[in-house]
Design an enzyme around this catalytic site. Structure first.
Site, PDB file in Angstrom:
ATOM      1  NE  ARG A 122      32.363  55.042  56.333  1.00  0.00           N
ATOM      2  CZ  ARG A 122      32.233  56.096  55.527  1.00  0.00           C
ATOM      3  NH1 ARG A 122      32.335  55.951  54.226  1.00  0.00           N
ATOM      4  NH2 ARG A 122      31.951  57.282  56.031  1.00  0.00           N
ATOM      5  CD  GLN A 127      25.079  50.285  58.017  1.00  0.00           C
ATOM      6  OE1 GLN A 127      23.919  50.316  58.406  1.00  0.00           O
ATOM      7  NE2 GLN A 127      25.417  49.908  56.811  1.00  0.00           N
ATOM      8  CG  ASP A 130      29.838  55.828  59.564  1.00  0.00           C
ATOM      9  OD1 ASP A 130      30.638  56.766  59.719  1.00  0.00           O
ATOM     10  OD2 ASP A 130      29.668  55.257  58.473  1.00  0.00           O
ATOM     11  CB  SER A 133      27.839  57.796  57.547  1.00  0.00           C
ATOM     12  OG  SER A 133      28.706  56.999  56.790  1.00  0.00           O
ATOM     13  CE1 TYR A 230      36.055  52.196  48.532  1.00  0.00           C
ATOM     14  CE2 TYR A 230      34.537  50.399  49.007  1.00  0.00           C
ATOM     15  CZ  TYR A 230      35.009  51.669  49.274  1.00  0.00           C
ATOM     16  OH  TYR A 230      34.447  52.408  50.257  1.00  0.00           O
TER      17      TYR A 230
END
Lengths: 376, 376
Positions: A122, A127, A130, A133, A230
């Site tokens: 990621r 992107q 992906d 996603s 995170y």
């Protein structure tokens, strides 16, 4: 350089790994593109559309695979397909390898170079590749459409001559890509939307879509919230308070949509039978994690289960329920990646095995399992 | 004064003519309210909720009807029910009498006073009693939810890392109550919405909801537009030009929703097989007029038919697909009307047979058909 796209062999798979648009672009790079008859039918792409883009239609899987340098798929190849694909072929698909280690071994033994799109890092550069996603986004949308279809009330507030109908209350558990699109879609339909996530940083995203974030907002939460995406694991005490808050919140909801996945591990159980029993009769729960064991007690993969007076939908392959759009985006993801593996001058495959995207996604090569998560 | 509410006998009917709220209000007017066991189950109303409101639960239809002065229903009573209801009972329902003249005769012979809510005059005083509007509104909403569920693409435009998905094109034919709610709901979901109606005055309403009005806007149209709601019949020449415009417009749509009804007559055919064939594969047509013969060629009542590459949905009883909300509004409509038939002092029925609402809605009385549209 021949690129082959078979009809998906799994009967629940309506998607396809190529669109006429990406076919045209591959052909522009010098590829020969062969598509199995009917491969796009369930994604609303007739064979003629591929032909118009310059691709050839092959009558069956065997002809499709013959002489292919690259195979593009949605799901990992099954045993029959592995027999038909020649050694050394680059096979790009969503291999979903965790929990399917035997299949990874079979791909190594078949001698194919198996590339799994769901391991794409990621990072900014990737992107556009992906698939997790792009497909999760559509799953989040479709979850709300499915919920509205099962629900026996209207979603928006309606002010009518006969009186006012109150808006439905929708609670989204897990505010990742799927959860955020579910929030946005439920808001569009006029529902009162709330959401939760183990990452306090998700609060801002949920609120930016007009949802209310459900969390015990004590000192510990506030510290974690500012610590970035995170954050550290929350304390047991915090988790207990949060679980109580969520349980009391669920009792007041009409629709709950769960989207919590942990890569490589079973989905966490978020909604217990007691919570389902606390909901009003006719309430709807959509479990988007059912293929990973489910977030909801009593969810059954591939069914709409009735648990007490609540309907719990465990639809399989939710992006495939909106196949035309899902294939469109999936094919674009694949094109963006495979294009980087092609030498435009030589008009041939030229994979840089040291590229970080390649290293992250290649599972098997030259008869061996090469990915660190499975090798050894 | 006993008011009785049976479980609807038609298996496709999920609605119920009473809610706990209206039960409470009838009881407040001095009525005894009896509800058949399970009558509200499909509308998410458990027996206990009626009991809590003060109603009594009866074990079967016979016990429910015994001694009733008023029966509240969704659909007209069938032969069995007519046997169980005593002569002189006021039965209020949506009798849907046109085309069912034999059933009207049977109600007269059974000696009941049959009152049909669908004949309620569209005057200000009766707006709150207008079941056609309250149910059509929900049918319009549900039509879009059903279309989104059947559709294999997303409704809104989506801008994603893998590229942009274009918004779905939705065309609504007939901009009455159902059509306007369909327009509003499709707009909510992010579709590109257009609509048409034989009344040029509908243009303003469609545009106020963000829809584009599809019409040949020549001099004749402009005159009719300013002439008010029920304009004169348009010329044959105009109709021909308009039909051509609509046909070419349909070819570009993803979803078509038809809502055109003519009271007491079969629904007009608006969408031909040729028009369906002009649409893209995977397009969706929802025919809300299927119970009246349908607006769409090839529509089958109660089924999702596949005509060429287009799905044509002919769902029956669309408001019943969203039964909890539909019952809520229907019960309110009925309460608003029946309340006017009750003498609050005497706590008894006291119908003013000369009241214009009563005259407009009473079909049978004292063994005869009394409504001018059916008597004779």
């Amino acid at each position: 350089m021949k690129i082959a796209v078979p009809l998906e062999s799994d009967p629940v798979e309506a998607r396809v790994a190529l669109t006429p648009e990406t076919a045209k672009r591959f052909i522009g790079l010098g590829a020969e593109v062969v598509v199995q008859k009917g491969a796009g039918a369930l994604s609303r792409i007739p064979d003629e559309a591929y032909e118009k883009a310059g691709a050839t239609i092959a009558k069956d899987a065997k002809v499709t695979f013959t002489g292919a340098d690259v195979v593009l798929k949605v799901r990992r190849p099954n045993a029959d397909e592995l027999k038909a694909i020649k050694k050394g072929t680059l096979v790009v698909a969503t291999m979903d390898p965790f929990g399917h280690e035997d299949d990874v071994k079979a791909m190594a033994e078949a001698g194919i170079t198996a590339v799994t799109m769901d391991f794409m890092p990621r990072i900014t550069r990737a992107q556009v590749m992906d698939v997790l996603s792009s497909q999760a986004n559509l799953a989040g949308y479709q979850a709300v459409i499915d919920a509205a279809g099962l629900f026996d009330r209207a979603m928006p507030m309606m002010m009518t001559a006969a009186g006012t109908v109150s808006a439905a209350k929708v609670f989204v558990m897990g505010a990742g890509v799927a959860g955020l699109q579910a929030i946005a879609t439920a808001k569009r339909l006029g529902a009162i939307v709330s959401a939760t996530d183990v990452r306090p940083a998700a609060k801002e995203q949920v609120e930016s879509l007009g949802g209310r974030f459900i969390a015990v907002e004590d000192e510990e939460f506030k510290e974690a919230e500012t610590a970035g995406g995170y954050a550290k694991e929350m304390s047991d005490d915090y988790k207990k308070k949060q679980a109580e808050l969520v349980a009391s919140h669920i009792a007041k909801q009409d629709i709950v949509i769960t989207t919590a996945l942990i890569p490589g591990r079973p989905a966490p159980k978020l909604v217990t039978k007691e919570m389902l029993a606390s909901m009003q009769p006719g309430s709807i729960v959509i479990d988007l994690a059912v293929e990973r064991g489910g977030n909801v007690e009593g969810a059954v993969a591939g069914e709409v289960a009735t648990v007490g007076d609540v309907k719990v939908a465990g639809y399989l392959n939710v992006p495939g329920r909106i196949a035309a759009t899902a294939s469109l985006l999936y094919a674009k993801n694949l094109y963006a990646f495979v294009e980087t593996l092609i030498d435009k001058e030589a008009k041939a495959l030229a994979v840089d095995w040291e590229d970080e995207l390649v290293k992250a996604t290649v599972l098997t090569r030259d008869g061996s399992i090469v990915h660190p998560a499975f090798a050894g």
